[in-house]
Design a protein around this motif. Structure first.
Motif, PDB file in Angstrom:
ATOM      1  N   TYR A  33      46.575  53.538  52.169  1.00 60.67           N
ATOM      2  CA  TYR A  33      45.109  54.356  51.567  1.00 60.67           C
ATOM      3  C   TYR A  33      44.376  54.633  53.007  1.00 60.67           C
ATOM      4  CZ  TYR A  33      46.175  54.886  46.743  1.00 60.67           C
ATOM      5  OH  TYR A  33      46.618  54.857  45.288  1.00 60.67           O
ATOM      6  N   PHE A  45      37.612  57.000  52.000  1.00 59.51           N
ATOM      7  CA  PHE A  45      38.403  57.467  52.013  1.00 59.51           C
ATOM      8  C   PHE A  45      38.454  58.295  52.440  1.00 59.51           C
ATOM      9  CE2 PHE A  45      42.201  58.751  50.457  1.00 59.51           C
ATOM     10  CZ  PHE A  45      42.571  59.679  49.578  1.00 59.51           C
ATOM     11  N   SER A  55      50.228  61.983  50.044  1.00 54.72           N
ATOM     12  CA  SER A  55      48.783  62.372  48.542  1.00 54.72           C
ATOM     13  C   SER A  55      48.141  62.793  48.439  1.00 54.72           C
ATOM     14  CB  SER A  55      49.708  61.086  48.092  1.00 54.72           C
ATOM     15  OG  SER A  55      49.013  60.053  48.028  1.00 54.72           O
ATOM     16  N   ASP A  56      47.325  62.534  49.184  1.00 57.62           N
ATOM     17  CA  ASP A  56      45.405  62.985  49.356  1.00 57.62           C
ATOM     18  C   ASP A  56      44.990  63.002  49.903  1.00 57.62           C
ATOM     19  OD1 ASP A  56      43.314  61.977  46.666  1.00 57.62           O
ATOM     20  OD2 ASP A  56      44.183  63.813  48.307  1.00 57.62           O
ATOM     21  N   THR A  97      51.608  55.216  43.394  1.00 55.45           N
ATOM     22  CA  THR A  97      50.598  55.936  43.553  1.00 55.45           C
ATOM     23  C   THR A  97      49.161  55.840  42.105  1.00 55.45           C
ATOM     24  OG1 THR A  97      49.618  57.363  44.606  1.00 55.45           O
ATOM     25  CG2 THR A  97      51.321  58.238  42.910  1.00 55.45           C
ATOM     26  N   GLY A  98      48.101  56.184  41.754  1.00 51.89           N
ATOM     27  CA  GLY A  98      47.687  56.361  41.014  1.00 51.89           C
ATOM     28  C   GLY A  98      46.777  55.343  40.870  1.00 51.89           C
ATOM     29  N   GLY A  99      45.641  55.478  39.953  1.00 49.57           N
ATOM     30  CA  GLY A  99      44.838  54.479  39.420  1.00 49.57           C
ATOM     31  C   GLY A  99      45.116  53.038  39.192  1.00 49.57           C
ATOM     32  N   PHE A 100      46.655  53.207  38.398  1.00 54.34           N
ATOM     33  CA  PHE A 100      47.297  52.209  37.676  1.00 54.34           C
ATOM     34  C   PHE A 100      47.446  50.882  38.377  1.00 54.34           C
ATOM     35  CE2 PHE A 100      49.427  49.900  34.114  1.00 54.34           C
ATOM     36  CZ  PHE A 100      50.675  49.662  34.420  1.00 54.34           C
ATOM     37  N   TYR A 101      47.494  51.362  39.036  1.00 58.57           N
ATOM     38  CA  TYR A 101      48.732  49.924  40.493  1.00 58.57           C
ATOM     39  C   TYR A 101      46.531  49.960  41.925  1.00 58.57           C
ATOM     40  CZ  TYR A 101      52.702  51.951  39.145  1.00 58.57           C
ATOM     41  OH  TYR A 101      53.532  52.466  38.535  1.00 58.57           O
ATOM     42  N   GLU A 102      46.791  48.272  41.085  1.00 53.76           N
ATOM     43  CA  GLU A 102      46.099  47.278  42.781  1.00 53.76           C
ATOM     44  C   GLU A 102      46.078  48.405  43.709  1.00 53.76           C
ATOM     45  OE1 GLU A 102      45.512  43.761  42.177  1.00 53.76           O
ATOM     46  OE2 GLU A 102      44.497  43.105  42.803  1.00 53.76           O
ATOM     47  N   GLN A 103      44.929  48.244  44.977  1.00 53.74           N
ATOM     48  CA  GLN A 103      45.463  49.146  45.997  1.00 53.74           C
ATOM     49  C   GLN A 103      44.371  47.138  47.155  1.00 53.74           C
ATOM     50  OE1 GLN A 103      42.693  51.250  48.062  1.00 53.74           O
ATOM     51  NE2 GLN A 103      43.205  52.544  46.077  1.00 53.74           N
TER      52      GLN A 103
ATOM     53  N   TYR B  33      40.299  52.838  36.162  1.00 52.39           N
ATOM     54  CA  TYR B  33      39.956  50.627  36.681  1.00 52.39           C
ATOM     55  C   TYR B  33      39.015  51.019  37.724  1.00 52.39           C
ATOM     56  CZ  TYR B  33      44.373  50.620  34.850  1.00 52.39           C
ATOM     57  OH  TYR B  33      45.813  50.672  34.185  1.00 52.39           O
ATOM     58  N   THR B  95      38.256  53.584  40.395  1.00 49.51           N
ATOM     59  CA  THR B  95      40.555  54.581  40.939  1.00 49.51           C
ATOM     60  C   THR B  95      40.414  54.902  39.277  1.00 49.51           C
ATOM     61  OG1 THR B  95      42.019  52.843  40.712  1.00 49.51           O
ATOM     62  CG2 THR B  95      40.491  53.095  42.519  1.00 49.51           C
ATOM     63  N   SER B  96      40.817  56.354  39.517  1.00 53.86           N
ATOM     64  CA  SER B  96      41.579  56.680  38.262  1.00 53.86           C
ATOM     65  C   SER B  96      43.057  57.689  38.425  1.00 53.86           C
ATOM     66  CB  SER B  96      40.799  57.644  37.791  1.00 53.86           C
ATOM     67  OG  SER B  96      40.326  58.959  38.657  1.00 53.86           O
ATOM     68  N   ASN B  97      44.108  57.798  37.052  1.00 59.64           N
ATOM     69  CA  ASN B  97      44.868  58.088  38.185  1.00 59.64           C
ATOM     70  C   ASN B  97      44.734  59.700  37.946  1.00 59.64           C
ATOM     71  OD1 ASN B  97      46.515  56.189  37.310  1.00 59.64           O
ATOM     72  ND2 ASN B  97      46.490  56.532  35.155  1.00 59.64           N
TER      73      ASN B  97
END
Lengths: 114, 115
Positions: A33, A45, A55-56, A97-103, B33, B95-97
């Motif tokens: 990102y 962002f 991806s975004d 990718t996705g909010g599940f993963y910590e940046q 999150y 953050t969100s999916n």
């Protein structure tokens, strides 16, 4: 533990010049990102990549472009620089990718346009 | 759309005082999150905590504690017995999916701890 590496850490350019910022994610992280933080502002962002594909996309000017390479490092290319591009540019990486993963954020590149 | 609001722009306290930084968030996602970051004058973003939307347990780490309340969409951060080294800008982020994982930051709260 390895962290996100950004280079250069500081960059001074003149108006209308170009700049390239580099980001090396944590090993085995496939998502990158980019964020821009203007003086006194929160990070905004710009763009993200997952498995070398965009991806975004956020509020990234058309003068900017970015890509992610086969080794997962990413470069942010900025052309026709303007004074308003002076900011701290952060790269962050995550193992998916996705909010599940910590940046995990890098130390940032401070760009000054004169 | 996601939004994070940190209503306190600046807070000034004297060393050893307790201070609470407020964070209110908005999201339509059920899985999200929340994060707190510290940004000292040197500029880097220092990760402090990550909390997922299913875990409302409060957390304490040394002088830091976090209070997550889904009912009020708040994720407040308290520093107990503040120190001069705590002086920094603190950001709350979400953050969100469904938002492809990108972080939405609040405007930040500048904390100044005076000796």
């Amino acid at each position: 533990a390895a962290g996100v590496i950004q280079s250069p850490r500081h960059l001074i350019k003149e108006k209308r010049e170009t700049a390239t910022l580099k980001c090396y994610p944590i090993p085995r992280h496939d998502t990158v990102y980019w964020y821009q933080q203007g003086p006194g502002q929160d990070p905004q962002f710009l763009i993200s990549f997952y498995e070398k594909m965009q991806s975004d996309k956020g509020s990234i000017p058309d003068r900017f472009s970015a890509q992610q390479f086969s080794d997962y490092h990413s470069e942010l290319n900025m052309s026709s620089l303007e004074l308003g591009d002076s900011a701290l540019y952060f790269c962050a990486s995550s193992p998916g990718t996705g909010g599940f993963y910590e940046q995990y954020f890098g130390p940032g590149t401070r760009l000054t346009v004169t | 759309a996601q939004k994070v609001t940190q209503a306190q722009t600046e807070i000034s306290v004297v060393e050893k005082e307790d201070v609470t930084l407020d964070c209110v968030y908005e999201t339509r996602d059920t899985t999200y999150y929340l994060f707190w970051y510290k940004q000292p004058p040197s500029g880097e973003l220092v990760f402090l905590i990550r909390r997922n939307s299913f875990d409302e347990q409060n957390e304490i780490s040394g002088r830091y504690s976090w209070n997550f309340q889904k009912s009020t969409s708040s994720f407040n951060f308290t520093i107990t017995a503040s120190q001069v080294v705590d002086s920094a800008v603190y950001f709350c982020a979400l953050t969100s999916n469904t938002n492809a994982g990108k972080s939405t930051f609040g405007d930040g709260t500048t904390l100044t701890v005076k000796p």
